[in-house]
Design an enzyme around this catalytic site. Sequence first.
Site, PDB file in Angstrom:
ATOM      1  N   ARG A  59      48.773  37.718  48.155  1.00 36.50           N
ATOM      2  CA  ARG A  59      49.965  36.867  48.012  1.00 36.50           C
ATOM      3  C   ARG A  59      51.083  37.538  47.231  1.00 36.50           C
ATOM      4  O   ARG A  59      52.243  37.157  47.343  1.00 36.50           O
ATOM      5  CB  ARG A  59      49.576  35.508  47.424  1.00 36.50           C
ATOM      6  CG  ARG A  59      48.789  34.652  48.420  1.00 36.50           C
ATOM      7  CD  ARG A  59      48.428  33.303  47.803  1.00 36.50           C
ATOM      8  NE  ARG A  59      47.411  33.435  46.801  1.00 36.50           N
ATOM      9  CZ  ARG A  59      46.113  33.285  47.027  1.00 36.50           C
ATOM     10  NH1 ARG A  59      45.689  32.966  48.223  1.00 36.50           N
ATOM     11  NH2 ARG A  59      45.248  33.436  46.042  1.00 36.50           N
ATOM     12  N   GLU A  96      35.824  34.041  37.797  1.00 39.60           N
ATOM     13  CA  GLU A  96      35.112  32.850  37.335  1.00 39.60           C
ATOM     14  C   GLU A  96      33.605  32.992  37.592  1.00 39.60           C
ATOM     15  O   GLU A  96      32.788  32.684  36.745  1.00 39.60           O
ATOM     16  CB  GLU A  96      35.663  31.638  38.072  1.00 39.60           C
ATOM     17  CG  GLU A  96      35.621  30.392  37.240  1.00 39.60           C
ATOM     18  CD  GLU A  96      36.361  29.263  37.928  1.00 39.60           C
ATOM     19  OE1 GLU A  96      37.192  29.534  38.815  1.00 39.60           O
ATOM     20  OE2 GLU A  96      36.074  28.109  37.574  1.00 39.60           O
TER      21      GLU A  96
HETATM   22  P1  AMP Z   1      43.784  35.181  37.908  1.00 38.19           P
HETATM   23  O1  AMP Z   1      42.825  34.112  37.461  1.00 38.19           O
HETATM   24  O2  AMP Z   1      45.064  35.146  37.081  1.00 38.19           O
HETATM   25  O3  AMP Z   1      43.161  36.540  37.917  1.00 38.19           O
HETATM   26  O4  AMP Z   1      44.187  34.762  39.391  1.00 38.19           O
HETATM   27  C1  AMP Z   1      43.894  35.569  40.467  1.00 38.19           C
HETATM   28  C2  AMP Z   1      44.668  35.230  41.718  1.00 38.19           C
HETATM   29  O5  AMP Z   1      44.236  33.994  42.223  1.00 38.19           O
HETATM   30  C3  AMP Z   1      46.148  35.183  41.570  1.00 38.19           C
HETATM   31  O6  AMP Z   1      46.616  36.327  42.200  1.00 38.19           O
HETATM   32  C4  AMP Z   1      46.593  33.958  42.339  1.00 38.19           C
HETATM   33  O7  AMP Z   1      47.155  34.365  43.566  1.00 38.19           O
HETATM   34  C5  AMP Z   1      45.335  33.204  42.643  1.00 38.19           C
HETATM   35  N1  AMP Z   1      45.204  31.921  41.992  1.00 38.19           N
HETATM   36  C6  AMP Z   1      44.340  31.600  40.994  1.00 38.19           C
HETATM   37  N2  AMP Z   1      44.398  30.296  40.681  1.00 38.19           N
HETATM   38  C7  AMP Z   1      45.345  29.767  41.479  1.00 38.19           C
HETATM   39  C8  AMP Z   1      45.894  28.443  41.654  1.00 38.19           C
HETATM   40  N3  AMP Z   1      45.465  27.409  40.936  1.00 38.19           N
HETATM   41  N4  AMP Z   1      46.846  28.265  42.585  1.00 38.19           N
HETATM   42  C9  AMP Z   1      47.264  29.302  43.343  1.00 38.19           C
HETATM   43  N5  AMP Z   1      46.794  30.565  43.243  1.00 38.19           N
HETATM   44  C10 AMP Z   1      45.846  30.800  42.333  1.00 38.19           C
END
Ligand code: AMP
Length: 172
Positions: A59, A96
């Site tokens: 994305r 996670e």
């Molecule tokens: P992170 O937990 O910051 O490593 O998130 C990893 C990826 O997951 C990011 O690049 C987002 O594109 C996606 N992502 C995680 N949580 C969400 C959410 N609640 N809504 C949309 N995208 C999410």
Amino acid sequence: MEYVKSKIRDVQDFPKKGILFYDLTTAFKDPRALQTIGRDLADLYRGKGVTKVVGIESRGFIGGSILAFELGAGFVPARKPGKLPADTISCSFDKEYGKDVIELHRDAISPDDIVVIHDDVLATGGTMAAVYELVKSMNPKKIYINFIIELSALNGRAVMPTDAEVTSLLAY
Ligand code: AMP
């Protein structure tokens, strides 16, 4: 940005129960929202001498490409393992459940680069922190970190490197 916000779709329980997913596809498909996102992202970095934008799969490729184009910079994809064809460097990080890996081409960044790393959403921050480590190991002059949306409650800011400026267009 209020207009962009109105075009972002919240999807409850995606990709699993308990997650509220911020779906940017509904903003990207709207011409005015897409143009606003592109201009507002670029306005954050104009005049800063940015030479490369790193977009995180998948994305982050959308906003990252638009940002690179607007700034007259190059675009570099950070990809999931096994997708990049030439010599790569990789970093693993905690998700996670279990671990994940992200890769960059070894020759993607050089010491004279000024880099923006872009992703659509800051959640826990693990993905961005891993990409930052990879970019940092290639010793660019400066690294900026950027998101369209920041999910404040998940406190991803806490794992962002202290020596990078972190900016997001929208906070929830
Ligand atoms: P992170 O937990 O910051 O490593 O998130 C990893 C990826 O997951 C990011 O690049 C987002 O594109 C996606 N992502 C995680 N949580 C969400 C959410 N609640 N809504 C949309 N995208 C999410």
